[in-house]
Design an enzyme around this catalytic site. Structure first.
Site, short mmCIF file in Angstrom:
data_model
loop_
_atom_site.label_atom_id
_atom_site.label_comp_id
_atom_site.label_asym_id
_atom_site.label_seq_id
_atom_site.Cartn_x
_atom_site.Cartn_y
_atom_site.Cartn_z
N ASP A 272 59.94 68.83 -139.41
CA ASP A 272 59.05 67.88 -138.72
C ASP A 272 58.06 68.61 -137.83
O ASP A 272 56.87 68.26 -137.79
CB ASP A 272 59.88 66.92 -137.86
CG ASP A 272 60.44 65.74 -138.65
OD1 ASP A 272 60.00 65.51 -139.79
OD2 ASP A 272 61.32 65.05 -138.10
N HIS B 264 56.08 65.15 -143.30
CA HIS B 264 56.73 65.92 -144.37
C HIS B 264 55.69 66.51 -145.33
O HIS B 264 55.82 67.65 -145.77
CB HIS B 264 57.74 65.06 -145.12
CG HIS B 264 58.78 64.46 -144.24
ND1 HIS B 264 59.56 63.39 -144.63
CD2 HIS B 264 59.18 64.76 -142.98
CE1 HIS B 264 60.39 63.07 -143.65
NE2 HIS B 264 60.17 63.88 -142.64
N HIS C 86 65.84 69.93 -140.41
CA HIS C 86 64.86 68.86 -140.59
C HIS C 86 63.97 68.73 -139.36
O HIS C 86 62.77 68.43 -139.49
CB HIS C 86 65.49 67.52 -140.92
CG HIS C 86 64.44 66.50 -141.22
ND1 HIS C 86 63.76 66.47 -142.42
CD2 HIS C 86 63.85 65.55 -140.45
CE1 HIS C 86 62.84 65.52 -142.38
NE2 HIS C 86 62.88 64.94 -141.19
N HIS D 131 58.47 63.97 -132.51
CA HIS D 131 57.06 63.86 -132.85
C HIS D 131 56.16 63.75 -131.62
O HIS D 131 55.08 64.35 -131.56
CB HIS D 131 56.83 62.66 -133.76
CG HIS D 131 57.61 62.71 -135.03
ND1 HIS D 131 57.49 63.74 -135.94
CD2 HIS D 131 58.54 61.86 -135.55
CE1 HIS D 131 58.30 63.52 -136.96
NE2 HIS D 131 58.95 62.38 -136.75
#
Length: 306
Positions: free
Chosen positions: A242, A79, A238, A265
């Site tokens: 990311d 973030h 969101h 991720h």
């Protein structure tokens, strides 16, 4: 010329670590040209510096974590890195007195505010971009991520969650990046999680700092947060946030199109590593004229060269 950027002066904040639940102090300092983003664990003696580069990302379960060869880690960088990428900051030293960046409100917005509060300074060196010249793609089952040539930075991202609240929301988004679009449309989107997972994590001494103050929490049917969502499509936004943070460990802003389906991720980092390894698929470029720059960053007020 499009110039490199750093923060005008040091800025400090405190927050809670998502996994430890402990207080964390974060300091962001200006850095000279061509420094890149460096992170320092100041709670260790001597302090340990970890460069924010793709091959130092060695843990991607639930967050992006930098881990050095001695096992020293700094977790949950994504973030903060999304905010740095969104504001076009090339050079900074990030000091933290814990193994994780504070979670703040679960979005990039507090970091954007922090950086804007001290101001952004242009530096007397050309900003470097990674220009994608050939497609690079990584896959994991039905999940995939790809970088393709494009004049600008475009994101085409889709998620697919079998949950009634998420299914009702828009799960696909295409956006052309600019600082203003990032700040307005992406930066406030919070991380989200399911109550069943949170209970399991806490039983295993994880997510001890997680709460409705820093995440969107869902049960089997609905959002539990009393104030609901910040955006109707906060979930996909969101995931894009990311990805912005995860891609920034490439070292520079990207000129190209990022397309992804159900990535997280791990696959984001796999894509960055695949890109850097495929050296004929990209080149480092700079731009003499602002009009020629395909990626738009907010102009810092009263920019002064450093």
């Amino acid at each position: 010329m499009i110039f490199q950027r750093t923060v005008k002066e040091m800025v400090k904040t405190t927050g809670v670590g998502l996994h430890s639940g402990n207080k964390v102090t974060l300091i962001i300092k200006p850095a000279p040209v061509n420094t890149g983003i460096k992170l320092v664990r100041t709670d260790l003696s001597p302090a340990v510096e970890i460069p924010a580069v793709a091959d130092q990302v060695r843990e991607t379960t639930m967050c992006t974590a930098l881990v050095n060869d001695d096992g020293v880690r700094i977790s949950t960088i994504e973030h903060l890195f999304a905010a740095l990428a969104g504001l076009g900051i090339d050079n900074a030293v990030i000091e933290v007195d814990a193994p994780e960046i504070p979670i703040m409100d679960g979005s990039a917005s507090p970091f954007v505010f922090l950086l804007q509060s001290v101001g952004i300074q242009e530096q007397n060196a050309a900003k470097k971009y990674i220009k994608i010249t050939k497609p690079i793609r990584v896959e994991d089952g039905d999940k995939w991520a790809e970088l393709k040539p494009f004049k600008g930075f475009r994101v085409d991202f889709a998620i697919d969650f079998n949950h009634p609240e998420i299914a009702r929301s828009q799960q696909h988004m295409v956006m052309d990046f600019s600082s203003s679009a990032f700040i307005k449309d992406i930066s406030r989107a919070r991380t989200f999680g399911f109550m069943r997972d949170i209970e399991y994590l806490r039983a295993n001494n994880l997510a001890l700092g997680g709460s409705m103050e820093n995440a969107v929490v869902l049960d089997e049917y609905r959002v539990l947060n009393p104030d609901g969502l910040r955006y109707e499509d906060e979930f996909v936004k969101h995931k894009i946030l990311d990805a912005f943070g995860d891609l920034y460990v490439a070292g520079h802003a990207i000129v190209g199109e990022f397309c992804a389906y159900k990535t997280g991720h791990a696959l984001n980092n796999q894509l960055v590593r695949a890109m850097l390894a495929q050296q004929d698929a990209w080149e480092i470029v700079s731009f003499e004229k602002e009009a020629d720059a395909p990626v738009s960053f907010s102009v810092p007020a009263g920019a002064v060269f450093a």
